[in-house]
Design a protein around this motif. Structure first.
Motif, PDB file in Angstrom:
ATOM      1  N   ARG A 146       0.928  -1.179   0.095  1.00  0.00           N
ATOM      2  CA  ARG A 146       0.135   0.231  -0.106  1.00  0.00           C
ATOM      3  C   ARG A 146       0.790   1.221  -0.154  1.00  0.00           C
ATOM      4  O   ARG A 146       0.230   2.283   0.063  1.00  0.00           O
ATOM      5  CB  ARG A 146      -1.071   0.025   1.275  1.00  0.00           C
ATOM      6  CG  ARG A 146      -1.856  -1.133   1.354  1.00  0.00           C
ATOM      7  CD  ARG A 146      -2.986  -1.122   0.226  1.00  0.00           C
ATOM      8  NE  ARG A 146      -3.959  -0.252   0.249  1.00  0.00           N
ATOM      9  CZ  ARG A 146      -5.261  -0.471   0.849  1.00  0.00           C
ATOM     10  NH1 ARG A 146      -5.461  -1.618   1.371  1.00  0.00           N
ATOM     11  NH2 ARG A 146      -6.080   0.617   0.572  1.00  0.00           N
ATOM     12  N   LEU A 147       2.034   1.097   0.231  1.00  0.00           N
ATOM     13  CA  LEU A 147       2.811   2.442   0.224  1.00  0.00           C
ATOM     14  C   LEU A 147       2.795   3.316  -0.929  1.00  0.00           C
ATOM     15  O   LEU A 147       3.146   4.494  -0.873  1.00  0.00           O
ATOM     16  CB  LEU A 147       4.389   1.833   0.322  1.00  0.00           C
ATOM     17  CG  LEU A 147       4.712   1.349   1.888  1.00  0.00           C
ATOM     18  CD1 LEU A 147       6.161   0.790   1.986  1.00  0.00           C
ATOM     19  CD2 LEU A 147       4.523   2.154   2.988  1.00  0.00           C
ATOM     20  N   GLY A 148       2.613   2.857  -2.187  1.00  0.00           N
ATOM     21  CA  GLY A 148       2.421   3.635  -3.197  1.00  0.00           C
ATOM     22  C   GLY A 148       1.065   4.192  -3.721  1.00  0.00           C
ATOM     23  O   GLY A 148       0.780   5.040  -4.566  1.00  0.00           O
ATOM     24  N   GLY A 149       0.242   3.754  -2.724  1.00  0.00           N
ATOM     25  CA  GLY A 149      -1.108   4.123  -2.812  1.00  0.00           C
ATOM     26  C   GLY A 149      -1.520   5.593  -2.361  1.00  0.00           C
ATOM     27  O   GLY A 149      -0.645   6.316  -1.579  1.00  0.00           O
ATOM     28  N   PRO A 150      -2.786   6.229  -2.929  1.00  0.00           N
ATOM     29  CA  PRO A 150      -2.847   7.599  -2.623  1.00  0.00           C
ATOM     30  C   PRO A 150      -3.279   7.876  -1.188  1.00  0.00           C
ATOM     31  O   PRO A 150      -3.809   6.812  -0.532  1.00  0.00           O
ATOM     32  CB  PRO A 150      -4.218   7.883  -3.485  1.00  0.00           C
ATOM     33  CG  PRO A 150      -4.893   6.772  -3.866  1.00  0.00           C
ATOM     34  CD  PRO A 150      -3.598   5.610  -3.629  1.00  0.00           C
ATOM     35  N   THR A 151      -3.218   9.096  -0.552  1.00  0.00           N
ATOM     36  CA  THR A 151      -3.771   9.376   0.628  1.00  0.00           C
ATOM     37  C   THR A 151      -4.550  10.833   0.517  1.00  0.00           C
ATOM     38  O   THR A 151      -4.919  11.193  -0.505  1.00  0.00           O
ATOM     39  CB  THR A 151      -2.484   9.660   1.682  1.00  0.00           C
ATOM     40  OG1 THR A 151      -2.152  10.973   1.240  1.00  0.00           O
ATOM     41  CG2 THR A 151      -1.625   8.834   1.761  1.00  0.00           C
ATOM     42  N   PRO A 152      -5.322  10.997   1.790  1.00  0.00           N
ATOM     43  CA  PRO A 152      -6.004  12.184   1.512  1.00  0.00           C
ATOM     44  C   PRO A 152      -5.264  13.385   1.493  1.00  0.00           C
ATOM     45  O   PRO A 152      -5.766  14.753   1.105  1.00  0.00           O
ATOM     46  CB  PRO A 152      -6.907  12.284   2.759  1.00  0.00           C
ATOM     47  CG  PRO A 152      -7.005  10.954   3.414  1.00  0.00           C
ATOM     48  CD  PRO A 152      -5.780  10.352   2.955  1.00  0.00           C
ATOM     49  N   THR A 192      -3.325  15.620  -0.685  1.00  0.00           N
ATOM     50  CA  THR A 192      -2.838  15.919  -1.986  1.00  0.00           C
ATOM     51  C   THR A 192      -1.446  15.743  -2.395  1.00  0.00           C
ATOM     52  O   THR A 192      -0.720  16.460  -1.789  1.00  0.00           O
ATOM     53  CB  THR A 192      -3.444  17.241  -2.475  1.00  0.00           C
ATOM     54  OG1 THR A 192      -5.101  17.318  -2.231  1.00  0.00           O
ATOM     55  CG2 THR A 192      -3.319  17.495  -3.843  1.00  0.00           C
ATOM     56  N   GLY A 193      -1.189  14.965  -3.423  1.00  0.00           N
ATOM     57  CA  GLY A 193       0.046  14.931  -4.136  1.00  0.00           C
ATOM     58  C   GLY A 193       1.033  13.874  -3.167  1.00  0.00           C
ATOM     59  O   GLY A 193       2.164  13.920  -3.272  1.00  0.00           O
ATOM     60  N   MET A 194       0.562  13.158  -2.025  1.00  0.00           N
ATOM     61  CA  MET A 194       1.420  12.521  -1.073  1.00  0.00           C
ATOM     62  C   MET A 194       0.744  11.025  -1.187  1.00  0.00           C
ATOM     63  O   MET A 194      -0.521  10.811  -0.747  1.00  0.00           O
ATOM     64  CB  MET A 194       1.083  13.069   0.194  1.00  0.00           C
ATOM     65  CG  MET A 194       2.103  12.648   1.212  1.00  0.00           C
ATOM     66  SD  MET A 194       1.893  13.536   2.978  1.00  0.00           S
ATOM     67  CE  MET A 194       2.789  15.075   2.633  1.00  0.00           C
ATOM     68  N   ASP A 195       1.727  10.183  -1.402  1.00  0.00           N
ATOM     69  CA  ASP A 195       1.224   8.831  -1.307  1.00  0.00           C
ATOM     70  C   ASP A 195       1.628   8.394   0.019  1.00  0.00           C
ATOM     71  O   ASP A 195       2.025   9.043   1.090  1.00  0.00           O
ATOM     72  CB  ASP A 195       2.004   7.935  -2.564  1.00  0.00           C
ATOM     73  CG  ASP A 195       3.244   7.884  -2.233  1.00  0.00           C
ATOM     74  OD1 ASP A 195       3.947   8.390  -1.274  1.00  0.00           O
ATOM     75  OD2 ASP A 195       4.237   7.536  -3.142  1.00  0.00           O
ATOM     76  N   PHE A 227      -2.771  23.186   5.571  1.00  0.00           N
ATOM     77  CA  PHE A 227      -4.201  22.704   5.171  1.00  0.00           C
ATOM     78  C   PHE A 227      -4.433  23.115   3.718  1.00  0.00           C
ATOM     79  O   PHE A 227      -4.118  24.099   3.317  1.00  0.00           O
ATOM     80  CB  PHE A 227      -5.185  22.995   6.192  1.00  0.00           C
ATOM     81  CG  PHE A 227      -5.031  22.704   7.576  1.00  0.00           C
ATOM     82  CD1 PHE A 227      -4.397  21.484   8.135  1.00  0.00           C
ATOM     83  CD2 PHE A 227      -5.279  23.621   8.480  1.00  0.00           C
ATOM     84  CE1 PHE A 227      -4.510  21.110   9.444  1.00  0.00           C
ATOM     85  CE2 PHE A 227      -5.176  23.509   9.874  1.00  0.00           C
ATOM     86  CZ  PHE A 227      -4.952  22.056  10.561  1.00  0.00           C
ATOM     87  N   GLY A 228      -5.136  22.277   3.143  1.00  0.00           N
ATOM     88  CA  GLY A 228      -5.721  22.668   1.921  1.00  0.00           C
ATOM     89  C   GLY A 228      -6.997  23.705   2.312  1.00  0.00           C
ATOM     90  O   GLY A 228      -7.478  24.052   3.477  1.00  0.00           O
ATOM     91  N   PRO A 229      -7.803  24.025   1.142  1.00  0.00           N
ATOM     92  CA  PRO A 229      -9.066  24.743   1.348  1.00  0.00           C
ATOM     93  C   PRO A 229      -9.829  24.091   2.199  1.00  0.00           C
ATOM     94  O   PRO A 229      -9.914  22.637   2.199  1.00  0.00           O
ATOM     95  CB  PRO A 229      -9.403  24.876  -0.044  1.00  0.00           C
ATOM     96  CG  PRO A 229      -8.303  24.791  -0.848  1.00  0.00           C
ATOM     97  CD  PRO A 229      -7.439  23.766  -0.100  1.00  0.00           C
ATOM     98  N   GLY A 233      -9.282  20.859   5.453  1.00  0.00           N
ATOM     99  CA  GLY A 233      -9.141  20.566   4.224  1.00  0.00           C
ATOM    100  C   GLY A 233      -9.359  18.864   3.778  1.00  0.00           C
ATOM    101  O   GLY A 233      -8.716  18.852   2.508  1.00  0.00           O
ATOM    102  N   ARG A 234      -9.964  18.299   4.499  1.00  0.00           N
ATOM    103  CA  ARG A 234      -9.995  17.256   4.179  1.00  0.00           C
ATOM    104  C   ARG A 234     -11.572  16.638   3.918  1.00  0.00           C
ATOM    105  O   ARG A 234     -12.476  17.311   4.691  1.00  0.00           O
ATOM    106  CB  ARG A 234      -9.392  16.108   5.272  1.00  0.00           C
ATOM    107  CG  ARG A 234      -8.161  16.085   5.272  1.00  0.00           C
ATOM    108  CD  ARG A 234      -7.594  15.624   6.613  1.00  0.00           C
ATOM    109  NE  ARG A 234      -6.303  15.329   6.801  1.00  0.00           N
ATOM    110  CZ  ARG A 234      -5.291  16.122   7.170  1.00  0.00           C
ATOM    111  NH1 ARG A 234      -5.467  17.382   6.941  1.00  0.00           N
ATOM    112  NH2 ARG A 234      -3.797  15.815   7.068  1.00  0.00           N
ATOM    113  N   ASP A 235     -11.899  15.702   3.048  1.00  0.00           N
ATOM    114  CA  ASP A 235     -13.310  15.400   2.784  1.00  0.00           C
ATOM    115  C   ASP A 235     -13.423  14.152   3.765  1.00  0.00           C
ATOM    116  O   ASP A 235     -12.854  13.207   3.661  1.00  0.00           O
ATOM    117  CB  ASP A 235     -13.284  15.120   1.386  1.00  0.00           C
ATOM    118  CG  ASP A 235     -14.869  14.434   1.208  1.00  0.00           C
ATOM    119  OD1 ASP A 235     -15.536  14.243   2.237  1.00  0.00           O
ATOM    120  OD2 ASP A 235     -15.130  14.140  -0.149  1.00  0.00           O
ATOM    121  N   PRO A 236     -14.282  14.176   4.664  1.00  0.00           N
ATOM    122  CA  PRO A 236     -14.533  13.124   5.619  1.00  0.00           C
ATOM    123  C   PRO A 236     -14.827  11.706   5.032  1.00  0.00           C
ATOM    124  O   PRO A 236     -14.774  10.756   5.604  1.00  0.00           O
ATOM    125  CB  PRO A 236     -15.667  13.630   6.749  1.00  0.00           C
ATOM    126  CG  PRO A 236     -15.594  15.115   6.419  1.00  0.00           C
ATOM    127  CD  PRO A 236     -15.062  15.373   5.119  1.00  0.00           C
TER     128      PRO A 236
END
Length: 194
Positions: A25-31, A33-36, A166-168, A187-190
């Motif tokens: 899972r190390l290469g997978g996306p995270t909440p 942005t731009g960070m696996d 944080f993001g917007p 800045g996270r979508d729950p």
């Protein structure tokens, strides 16, 4: 803000989530942005050390911002190293003097109280990030959600104030659970999932 917040439960949850994160899972996306997942873990390794040093008053505002997170920097024994750094972080913030006076983290001058609350917020939010990215469950205590909410809601929703933090703001209903509202302010979508 309450003095001497206990970072232990949030740190232990994060260490447990990391221990149960498969290498696949190390290469997978995270909440984030731009960070696996690997980059998120590298970020947590760095922040654990930086906020331990903040508790020990070993940082300076002249240190500048932290380097960009890079999953390529993960050591082979990253699970063990992360657990060790999180334990050291918790112990450093158990010292009463950590919460007193002035310190710095990431090149930003903070009071001990502010730095401790930011450290706890980082553990909570990135614990949730890692759980979501790896399909694990995450639950925090209501008082932890309140600390996270109070900090995230205090940051104005303008790019210059949120840069590097944080993001917007993500709109979350006013009657949503407190932690969901904290996530939105951070800045996270729950509802985010991998």
């Amino acid at each position: 803000m309450a003095e001497h917040l206990d970072l232990g439960p949030a740190a232990r949850r994060l260490a447990d989530l990391a221990a149960d994160t498969p290498d696949a899972r190390l290469g997978g996306p995270t909440p984030c942005t731009g960070m696996d997942v690997a980059a998120l873990l590298d970020h947590v390794l760095m922040l654990s050390q930086a906020f331990r040093r903040a508790a020990e008053k070993a940082n300076s505002a002249d240190d500048g911002p932290p380097p960009e997170a890079d999953g390529g920097n993960l050591p082979a024994d990253w699970r063990k190293e992360l657990s060790h750094r999180l334990d050291a972080l918790v112990e450093a913030w158990r010292a009463p003097e950590a919460w007193q006076g002035e310190t710095a983290a990431g090149g930003v001058a903070l009071s001990g109280q502010e730095a401790g609350a930011v450290a706890l917020n980082e553990l909570i939010l990135h614990g949730w990030d890692l759980a979501r990215a790896t399909g694990q469950d995450y639950t925090c205590e209501e008082w932890e959600a309140q600390v996270s909410y109070d900090f995230a809601a205090s940051v104005p929703d303008v790019p210059e104030a949120r840069a590097g933090l944080f993001g917007p703001v993500v709109a979350v209903p006013d009657d949503a659970p407190l932690f969901d509202r904290a996530l939105g302010y951070s800045g996270r979508d729950p509802g985010w999932s991998a």
